[in-house]
Design an enzyme around this catalytic site. Sequence first.
Site, PDB file in Angstrom:
ATOM      1  N   ASP A 190       0.835  -1.261   0.076  1.00 30.51           N
ATOM      2  CA  ASP A 190      -0.010  -0.197  -0.057  1.00 30.51           C
ATOM      3  C   ASP A 190       0.802   1.329  -0.075  1.00 30.51           C
ATOM      4  O   ASP A 190       0.435   2.239   0.477  1.00 30.51           O
ATOM      5  CB  ASP A 190      -1.060   0.011   1.176  1.00 30.51           C
ATOM      6  N   LYS A 217       1.919   1.936  -5.216  1.00 32.24           N
ATOM      7  CA  LYS A 217       2.488   1.312  -6.232  1.00 32.24           C
ATOM      8  C   LYS A 217       1.631   1.576  -7.431  1.00 32.24           C
ATOM      9  O   LYS A 217       1.990   1.931  -8.566  1.00 32.24           O
ATOM     10  CB  LYS A 217       2.530   0.193  -6.253  1.00 32.24           C
ATOM     11  N   GLY A 272      -4.502  -4.331  -3.421  1.00 29.19           N
ATOM     12  CA  GLY A 272      -5.832  -3.225  -3.830  1.00 29.19           C
ATOM     13  C   GLY A 272      -4.998  -1.950  -4.377  1.00 29.19           C
ATOM     14  O   GLY A 272      -4.132  -1.521  -3.445  1.00 29.19           O
ATOM     15  N   HIS A 273      -5.282  -1.446  -5.348  1.00 33.70           N
ATOM     16  CA  HIS A 273      -4.456  -0.144  -5.805  1.00 33.70           C
ATOM     17  C   HIS A 273      -5.607   0.758  -6.072  1.00 33.70           C
ATOM     18  O   HIS A 273      -6.447   0.535  -6.822  1.00 33.70           O
ATOM     19  CB  HIS A 273      -3.676  -0.577  -6.771  1.00 33.70           C
ATOM     20  N   GLN A 275       1.847  -5.920  -3.151  1.00 26.46           N
ATOM     21  CA  GLN A 275       2.380  -6.088  -1.817  1.00 26.46           C
ATOM     22  C   GLN A 275       3.543  -5.334  -1.422  1.00 26.46           C
ATOM     23  O   GLN A 275       3.833  -4.409  -2.261  1.00 26.46           O
ATOM     24  CB  GLN A 275       2.439  -7.764  -1.543  1.00 26.46           C
TER      25      GLN A 275
HETATM   26  P1  GDP Z   1      -0.692   0.434  -3.728  1.00 27.69           P
HETATM   27  O1  GDP Z   1      -1.458  -0.838  -3.177  1.00 27.69           O
HETATM   28  O2  GDP Z   1       0.857   0.516  -3.373  1.00 27.69           O
HETATM   29  O3  GDP Z   1      -1.067   0.721  -4.955  1.00 27.69           O
HETATM   30  O4  GDP Z   1      -1.159   1.485  -2.496  1.00 27.69           O
HETATM   31  P2  GDP Z   1      -2.845   1.788  -2.270  1.00 27.69           P
HETATM   32  O5  GDP Z   1      -3.496   2.383  -3.401  1.00 27.69           O
HETATM   33  O6  GDP Z   1      -3.210   0.255  -1.601  1.00 27.69           O
HETATM   34  O7  GDP Z   1      -2.631   2.745  -1.148  1.00 27.69           O
HETATM   35  C1  GDP Z   1      -2.073   4.013  -1.200  1.00 27.69           C
HETATM   36  C2  GDP Z   1      -3.093   5.035  -0.888  1.00 27.69           C
HETATM   37  O8  GDP Z   1      -2.608   6.383  -1.007  1.00 27.69           O
HETATM   38  C3  GDP Z   1      -4.133   5.192  -2.181  1.00 27.69           C
HETATM   39  O9  GDP Z   1      -5.486   5.695  -1.440  1.00 27.69           O
HETATM   40  C4  GDP Z   1      -3.711   6.450  -3.006  1.00 27.69           C
HETATM   41  O10 GDP Z   1      -4.921   7.041  -3.557  1.00 27.69           O
HETATM   42  C5  GDP Z   1      -3.069   7.268  -2.112  1.00 27.69           C
HETATM   43  N1  GDP Z   1      -1.852   7.990  -2.500  1.00 27.69           N
HETATM   44  C6  GDP Z   1      -1.109   7.758  -3.120  1.00 27.69           C
HETATM   45  N2  GDP Z   1      -0.190   8.755  -3.199  1.00 27.69           N
HETATM   46  C7  GDP Z   1      -0.468   9.548  -2.510  1.00 27.69           C
HETATM   47  C8  GDP Z   1       0.020  10.965  -2.137  1.00 27.69           C
HETATM   48  O11 GDP Z   1       0.991  11.279  -2.449  1.00 27.69           O
HETATM   49  N3  GDP Z   1      -0.465  11.477  -1.243  1.00 27.69           N
HETATM   50  C9  GDP Z   1      -1.598  11.314  -0.509  1.00 27.69           C
HETATM   51  N4  GDP Z   1      -2.613  12.013   0.214  1.00 27.69           N
HETATM   52  N5  GDP Z   1      -2.305   9.980  -0.950  1.00 27.69           N
HETATM   53  C10 GDP Z   1      -1.700   9.365  -1.719  1.00 27.69           C
HETATM   54  P1  IMO Z   2      -0.954  -4.106  -2.381  1.00 27.01           P
HETATM   55  O1  IMO Z   2      -0.779  -4.684  -3.611  1.00 27.01           O
HETATM   56  C1  IMO Z   2      -1.046  -4.685   1.950  1.00 27.01           C
HETATM   57  C2  IMO Z   2      -1.126  -8.735   3.549  1.00 27.01           C
HETATM   58  C3  IMO Z   2      -2.508  -9.362   4.334  1.00 27.01           C
HETATM   59  C4  IMO Z   2      -1.735 -10.349   5.212  1.00 27.01           C
HETATM   60  C5  IMO Z   2      -0.586 -10.793   4.210  1.00 27.01           C
HETATM   61  C6  IMO Z   2      -0.991 -12.277   3.668  1.00 27.01           C
HETATM   62  O2  IMO Z   2      -2.384  -3.461  -2.279  1.00 27.01           O
HETATM   63  O3  IMO Z   2       0.024  -3.164  -1.673  1.00 27.01           O
HETATM   64  P2  IMO Z   2      -2.576 -12.961   1.628  1.00 27.01           P
HETATM   65  O4  IMO Z   2      -3.896 -12.712   1.482  1.00 27.01           O
HETATM   66  O5  IMO Z   2      -1.840 -12.415   0.871  1.00 27.01           O
HETATM   67  O6  IMO Z   2      -2.034 -14.371   2.054  1.00 27.01           O
HETATM   68  O7  IMO Z   2      -2.365 -12.146   3.127  1.00 27.01           O
HETATM   69  O8  IMO Z   2      -0.278  -9.977   3.439  1.00 27.01           O
HETATM   70  N1  IMO Z   2      -1.583  -8.286   2.185  1.00 27.01           N
HETATM   71  C7  IMO Z   2      -1.225  -7.167   1.969  1.00 27.01           C
HETATM   72  N2  IMO Z   2      -0.915  -5.821   2.763  1.00 27.01           N
HETATM   73  N3  IMO Z   2      -1.045  -4.545   0.669  1.00 27.01           N
HETATM   74  C8  IMO Z   2      -1.293  -5.456   0.001  1.00 27.01           C
HETATM   75  O9  IMO Z   2      -1.348  -5.676  -1.427  1.00 27.01           O
HETATM   76  C9  IMO Z   2      -1.467  -6.922   0.372  1.00 27.01           C
HETATM   77  N4  IMO Z   2      -1.549  -8.092   0.099  1.00 27.01           N
HETATM   78  C10 IMO Z   2      -1.642  -8.685   1.068  1.00 27.01           C
HETATM   79  O10 IMO Z   2      -2.981  -8.293   4.909  1.00 27.01           O
HETATM   80  O11 IMO Z   2      -0.990  -9.407   6.297  1.00 27.01           O
HETATM   81 MG    MG Z   3      -3.028  -1.383  -1.705  1.00 26.14          MG
END
Ligand code: GDP
Ligand code: IMO
Ligand code: MG
Length: 431
Positions: free
Chosen positions: A13, A16, A40-41, A225
């Site tokens: 999270d 990416k 989840g992106h 991840q």
């Molecule tokens: P990922 O799994 O690595 O793609 O990241 P996620 O999307 O799960 O979580 C990143 C969160 O931060 C999302 O809600 C994005 O919309 C948000 N985000 C990304 N870059 C920025 C930033 O520079 N500032 C803020 N405030 N939010 C950001």
């Molecule tokens: P993104 O791509 C954050 C975590 C789960 C759990 C562990 C194992 O959005 O960064 P799993 O279902 O993969 O067997 O769970 O990994 N986990 C993540 N945490 N971001 C993710 O993906 C994750 N995908 C799995 O919360 O701790």
């Molecule tokens: Mg994510």
Amino acid sequence: MSAFVVLGAQWGDEGKGKMTDYLAEEAEVIVRFQGGNNAGHTVEVGEKQYKLHLIPSGILHDNKLNIIGNGVVVDPKALFTEIDYLEAEGVKVTPSKLIISDRAHVIMPYHKVLDKLKEKARGKNDIGTTGKGIGPCYTDKFERSGIRVCDLIDEEVFKEKLKENIEFKNKYIVNVLGGEALNYDEILKEYLKLAERLRPYVQDTSVRLYDEIKQDKNILFEGAQGMLLDIDYGTYPYVTSSNTTACGVASGSGIGPTMITNAVGIAKAYTTRVGKGPFPTELDNEIGEWIREKGHEYGVTTGRSRRCGWFDAVVVKYAARTNGLTSIAFMLLDVLTGFEEIQVCTAYKCGDEILENFPASLEQLAKCEPVYETMPGWTEDITKVEKYEDLPENAKKYITRIEELIGVNVDLVSVGPNRAQTIIRKNVFDK
Ligand code: GDP
Ligand code: IMO
Ligand code: MG
């Protein structure tokens, strides 16, 4: 040609999805090589926000080829839910834009059942998985009983493999885990239908990728991840079941490691973790709560609140080493605006010992305390800053210190969730 990897440098999270979408502008092909719909992106483009799980974040651009590589575990139901969602949002997802490896393993209903039952059986030692069947699917892959995409679209092979699996899994589900048996006929009927819809997307993606590389295209590999969720290097067993690090790119997409040209580590300006497991800089207090609310730190896949803490340089230094990072994208810097002081963890204190490197043993890690360095904060709104020079002096000092600690340049800075809220210091494709 650049074959460029975008990787999570913390516990996932990190942003990416946003960075992949941003960098996809300069790439022709975007590839997922591991994980599944546990990811989840969130990507914001203009006024719109998109949630992606399994499909590469390059899908939001027209005329880019998106590949789901052989190292990914594919839940066909989740895939079509995502395709339908994207189409409803006006994003075309045709087989000319998205192709799926015939060697990728398929997440079956029993994988999801097993994931949940095993978590329940672990009791207080549960991992906190996403419940998407990821671990059990990879288990079958390595145990050599998995069903691959090429098997799913071959009716005779699928019937046989499904029968064997259902018989075996039902015994385990009912007799060992106390769950309910799954019905072969129902699953067969449903998955044969899914197979028909899947067929046009299926290819030998390794061959296609190689062709694209030969044509000098820019390739972007999108990690899911993060570093410390890697099956080998992460906080085992509180990890996911794939290699999230750069080493997973070659095996998970069917190219040779010598073809990878650069790797950008995506790191938040602080740290978060979702699910269980150690987290040395966790702030289980009002500062952590403040970061969570300001950064909207709630999971995209499960809706769980993310644990929040200060930036941990030990973790990101570890990511730099094991991924061979060539750049860092420093994300969510805007969330730290308003703190009088910011703490950075530079090492761990473990009894009398100072640890500079992330330990393997969780027992040792549990005895570690972060060693913090305090940096001055800033109060200016940075969400509209477009040039690095225009960032507040203290924000720049913070970034410079991070670069010193990690030994890798921060080439990109993100100051908001939108594609436009990105500061570029150096074109990472030029490295
Ligand atoms: P990922 O799994 O690595 O793609 O990241 P996620 O999307 O799960 O979580 C990143 C969160 O931060 C999302 O809600 C994005 O919309 C948000 N985000 C990304 N870059 C920025 C930033 O520079 N500032 C803020 N405030 N939010 C950001
Ligand atoms: P993104 O791509 C954050 C975590 C789960 C759990 C562990 C194992 O959005 O960064 P799993 O279902 O993969 O067997 O769970 O990994 N986990 C993540 N945490 N971001 C993710 O993906 C994750 N995908 C799995 O919360 O701790
Ligand atoms: Mg994510």
